[in-house]
Design an enzyme around this catalytic site. Structure first.
Site, mmCIF file in Angstrom:
data_model
loop_
_atom_site.group_PDB
_atom_site.id
_atom_site.type_symbol
_atom_site.label_atom_id
_atom_site.label_comp_id
_atom_site.label_asym_id
_atom_site.label_seq_id
_atom_site.Cartn_x
_atom_site.Cartn_y
_atom_site.Cartn_z
ATOM 1 C CD GLU A 79 -2.882 -1.155 0.096
ATOM 2 O OE1 GLU A 79 -3.200 -0.049 -0.397
ATOM 3 O OE2 GLU A 79 -3.311 -2.240 -0.310
ATOM 4 C CG HIS A 107 -8.223 -0.925 -1.252
ATOM 5 N ND1 HIS A 107 -7.633 -1.181 -2.472
ATOM 6 C CD2 HIS A 107 -9.543 -0.771 -1.502
ATOM 7 C CE1 HIS A 107 -8.548 -1.157 -3.417
ATOM 8 N NE2 HIS A 107 -9.719 -0.922 -2.858
ATOM 9 C CG ASP A 166 -5.966 -5.638 -0.551
ATOM 10 O OD1 ASP A 166 -7.043 -5.826 0.054
ATOM 11 O OD2 ASP A 166 -5.647 -4.552 -1.062
#
EC number: 3.1.11.-
Length: 487
Positions: A22, A167, A172
């Protein structure tokens, strides 16, 4: 040093490393991404079970890179990472997890892999290298088809009833692993069923979908040569048939080790899958492009005069689109003597079941400079207007081929009354003594006709429009052929 949950000192590194990062979202041109979280699981390729996992928040060097846009995307706030470790602190662990293993993830070749390499470069260390890759976005687009929609992870998860995408890296990664298992199971069952059962159970876009899917399962460019010849590996470890060689994937833009015949497959995977479906500017009245008025010669273009701005989608529309201009004139290009690098790639279909046709050309310096300036101008306006979409560069670097950059040209489809057609006019350049003329071959060519004319090393003149798009978190500029003159 940080350790991975379940990590043992002695290991053969045969596990598949599913991973996800991320990041922040760049808010100006030239700004990079900063990793905010890294998550990974190691998976047994024989039993398809999670063996180990690791997840950590990462403090970027500049906390101001965390903007409301990035928080909206992944929920990671400034206060979440203020006391977190830096990437330099976790680099040893990340390296140990990834190096020498098969890497897997959704869109990792275009996003996660470059972010890992950039992060290691920033701390002055060599990055880990995979021995193979499984990019589930490219893989499932090719093998699973469009039945699940836009192929984003959230859409695939909804299709299989796996819940909402958070997310966050570890969530994920695990969702990606589950999606891949579900898709592999469906494809395995379909490969064992008669065609008529598949036709009755799967929503298809063309009558060829079933047979094409079965051919793809049996022989795929992503499958190793051993698998294709004997099928032995696919029997013992099915998921390993999804692995792309590390040689071809070390750098997602480095094609120097690929054979020419598979390079179009790699390039095609970079195409945003449905952006032309939502670009209404492509559907226009049927008009000849036989005259060259409005298409600008490259030597008459001053790159400092190129600009991008938002204009109404059509007269009276409240919807805006991004458009490129040279001064006050819409920018369209006349590009003489382009050489085709890779011929027509039409393996993907649009929503109407038509083949989407595109080909790749070499760029000479003057054209490359113009396209890069167009990219910069359009991306600046896109970012300034608040778009958080990933930008697809118009110019494709091609290391290993004399470092000659390339670009992809699309053949548009347009509506003429009730008839869909390929809309680029095709001409043949003919010479009579010192005089050159253009003979119209077709104003509504068939796919097979276009494919037969645009072979590698073909030289042509192209009359191109530049069409910015921003669709499903992917943005960029498409080069669209309005007229082609074959030499």
């Amino acid at each position: 040093m940080l350790t991975m949950v379940g990590l043992t000192p002695a290991e053969d590194r045969s596990e598949i490393a599913f991973f996800d990062v991320e990041t922040t979202i760049p808010f100006r041109v030239g700004q990079g991404y900063a990793i905010l979280e890294f998550g990974s699981i190691l998976v047994c390729p024989k039993k398809l079970v999670e063996l180990k996992n690791y997840s950590v928040l990462v403090r970027p060097a500049n906390l101001n890179l965390i903007t409301p846009r990035s928080v909206k995307c992944n929920g990671i706030k400034r206060e979440d990472v203020e006391s977190a470790l830096t990437f330099a602190d976790i680099a040893d662990t990340v390296y140990d997890i990834l190096h020498g293993r098969i890497w897997a993830g959704h869109n990792i070749l275009k996003f996660d892999c470059p972010r890992i390499r950039e992060a290691f470069a920033e701390i002055g260390r060599d990055p880990p290298e995979p021995k193979g890759t499984i990019d589930s976005l490219a893989l499932l687009t090719q093998r699973f088809g469009r039945r699940a929609g836009d192929m984003k992870m959230a859409t695939l998860a909804t299709y299989f009833g796996l819940g909402n995408q958070t997310h966050r890296s570890l969530d994920d990664v695990r969702m990606n692993f589950e999606v891949l298992k579900y898709c592999a199971t469906v494809l395995f069952l379909e490969s064992s069923l008669p065609d008529e059962l598949i036709e009755n159970s799967v929503t298809t876009t063309t009558p060829e979908t079933s047979s094409r899917r079965r051919r793809t399962i049996k022989k795929s460019p992503l499958q190793s040569p051993t698998d294709q010849q004997t099928g032995e590996n696919m029997t013992t470890i099915p998921i390993l048939s999804f692995v792309s060689s590390a040689e071809a994937q070390t750098d997602p833009f480095d094609m120097s080790t690929l054979r020419n015949e598979i390079a179009p497959e790699v390039l095609q995977s970079d195409v945003p899958m449905e952006e032309e479906q939502n670009q209404q500017s492509e559907t226009v009245a049927s008009e000849g492009t036989g005259d060259q008025e409005g298409f600008m010669e490259l030597d008459k273009i001053s790159v400092s005069s190129i600009r991008a701005t938002h204009v109404p989608l059509y007269d009276g529309s409240q919807t805006m689109k991004l458009q490129l201009f040279l001064g006050d004139r819409p920018l369209q290009l006349h590009c003489p003597r382009l050489k085709v690098r890779f011929g027509i790639n039409g393996k993907f279909m649009d929503k109407a079941g038509r083949r989407r046709l595109n080909f790749v050309i070499d760029l000479y310096p003057s054209l490359c400079n113009v396209l890069q300036e167009c990219d910069s101008a359009a991306q600046t306006i896109s970012v300034d207007s608040g778009s958080g979409s990933d930008w697809n560069p118009l110019v494709i670097p091609m290391k290993g081929f004399l470092n000659c950059p390339t670009a992809r040209i699309h053949i548009p489809t347009e509506l003429n009354g009730d008839i869909d057609r390929y809309a680029a006019e095709i001409h043949q350049k003919e010479f009579s003594g010192a005089t050159a003329t253009q003979k119209l071959i077709s104003s509504n060519p068939k796919a097979e006709e276009i494919e037969s004319l645009l072979n590698p090393r073909t030289v042509l003149d192209a009359f191109l429009s530049l069409e910015p798009y921003d669709y499903q978190q992917r943005a960029g500029i498409r080069l669209v052929a309005r007229k082609l003159v074959i030499h």
